[in-house]
Design a protein around this motif. Structure first.
Motif, short mmCIF file in Angstrom:
data_model
loop_
_atom_site.label_atom_id
_atom_site.label_comp_id
_atom_site.label_asym_id
_atom_site.label_seq_id
_atom_site.Cartn_x
_atom_site.Cartn_y
_atom_site.Cartn_z
N ALA A 5 0.86 -1.18 0.00
CA ALA A 5 0.00 0.00 0.00
C ALA A 5 0.89 1.23 0.00
CB ALA A 5 -0.91 0.00 1.23
N TRP A 6 0.64 2.12 -0.94
CA TRP A 6 1.45 3.31 -1.15
C TRP A 6 0.60 4.56 -0.97
CZ3 TRP A 6 6.58 2.54 -2.01
CH2 TRP A 6 6.95 1.24 -2.37
N ARG A 7 1.10 5.53 -0.17
CA ARG A 7 0.38 6.79 0.06
C ARG A 7 0.94 7.87 -0.87
NH1 ARG A 7 -1.13 7.97 5.44
NH2 ARG A 7 0.86 7.05 6.04
N PHE A 8 0.02 8.70 -1.37
CA PHE A 8 0.38 9.82 -2.23
C PHE A 8 -0.23 11.09 -1.66
CE2 PHE A 8 0.32 6.02 -4.74
CZ PHE A 8 1.44 6.14 -5.56
N VAL A 37 -7.90 1.66 -5.10
CA VAL A 37 -7.53 3.05 -4.88
C VAL A 37 -8.40 3.58 -3.75
CG1 VAL A 37 -7.56 5.39 -5.87
CG2 VAL A 37 -6.81 3.45 -7.25
N ILE A 38 -7.75 4.25 -2.81
CA ILE A 38 -8.46 4.86 -1.69
C ILE A 38 -8.17 6.36 -1.75
CG2 ILE A 38 -8.79 4.89 0.81
CD1 ILE A 38 -7.56 2.03 0.81
N VAL A 49 -13.30 4.14 -1.17
CA VAL A 49 -12.56 3.01 -1.74
C VAL A 49 -13.13 2.63 -3.10
CG1 VAL A 49 -11.88 0.60 -1.40
CG2 VAL A 49 -12.09 2.12 0.58
N GLN A 50 -12.23 2.41 -4.04
CA GLN A 50 -12.61 1.87 -5.34
C GLN A 50 -11.74 0.63 -5.55
OE1 GLN A 50 -11.98 4.54 -8.63
NE2 GLN A 50 -12.91 3.16 -10.08
N MET A 76 -6.59 -5.56 4.77
CA MET A 76 -5.55 -4.63 4.31
C MET A 76 -6.18 -3.30 3.92
SD MET A 76 -2.39 -3.78 3.46
CE MET A 76 -1.23 -5.04 3.00
N ILE A 77 -7.30 -3.35 3.21
CA ILE A 77 -7.99 -2.12 2.79
C ILE A 77 -8.43 -1.32 4.02
CG2 ILE A 77 -10.02 -1.22 1.59
CD1 ILE A 77 -8.91 -2.63 -0.64
#
Length: 135
Positions: A5-8, A37-38, A49-50, A76-77
């Motif tokens: 999981a990667w944060r942007f 994608v969150i 959440v998608q 995880m989501i």
């Protein structure tokens, strides 16, 4: 298979990353099994959440993934949603066979942070080092 999981920063960062991951998959640099994608828009009450964003065919593909159990774990989501802050987005990626050098090169210049994974601590440290982040 591994889940990362990667944060942007910004709510569109994960969307841009999805496009990049799809291109890498087409180039056979990574085998993408599932993507979620969150997004947490600045003034929204919570994250949105998608799931299965790379599926072709929508509901039928999502149903097939559930039957094959090759999707991202809902725990995880939920964990990633709990770590989100307003104005950010996250990409949750279930993948295998990644050519790390090619993937890191494709994401050079993107401000992204590894939030969570099901990798070992050593593997996480290697991944962070490859992407230029401190463990």
């Amino acid at each position: 298979m591994s889940t990362t999981a990667w944060r942007f920063s910004g709510t569109e960062g994960a969307d841009d990353a999805v496009l990049q991951v799809k291109q890498l998959g087409d180039q056979q640099v990574i085998d993408v099994r599932d993507v979620a994608v969150i997004r947490w828009p600045q003034y929204a009450a919570g994250p949105q959440v998608q799931e299965h964003v790379t599926d072709e065919g929508g509901k039928a593909s999502a149903f097939a993934k559930k039957l094959s159990k090759a999707g991202i774990d809902s725990a995880m989501i939920e964990s990633v949603k709990g770590d989100m802050t307003p104005g950010t987005s996250a990409l949750v990626l279930l993948s295998t066979d990644a050519v790390i050098d090619s993937v890191t090169k494709a994401f050079q210049g993107h401000a992204m942070e590894l939030m969570r994974s099901d990798l070992s601590v050593q593997q996480e440290d290697q991944l962070r080092a490859a992407f230029g982040a401190k463990p």
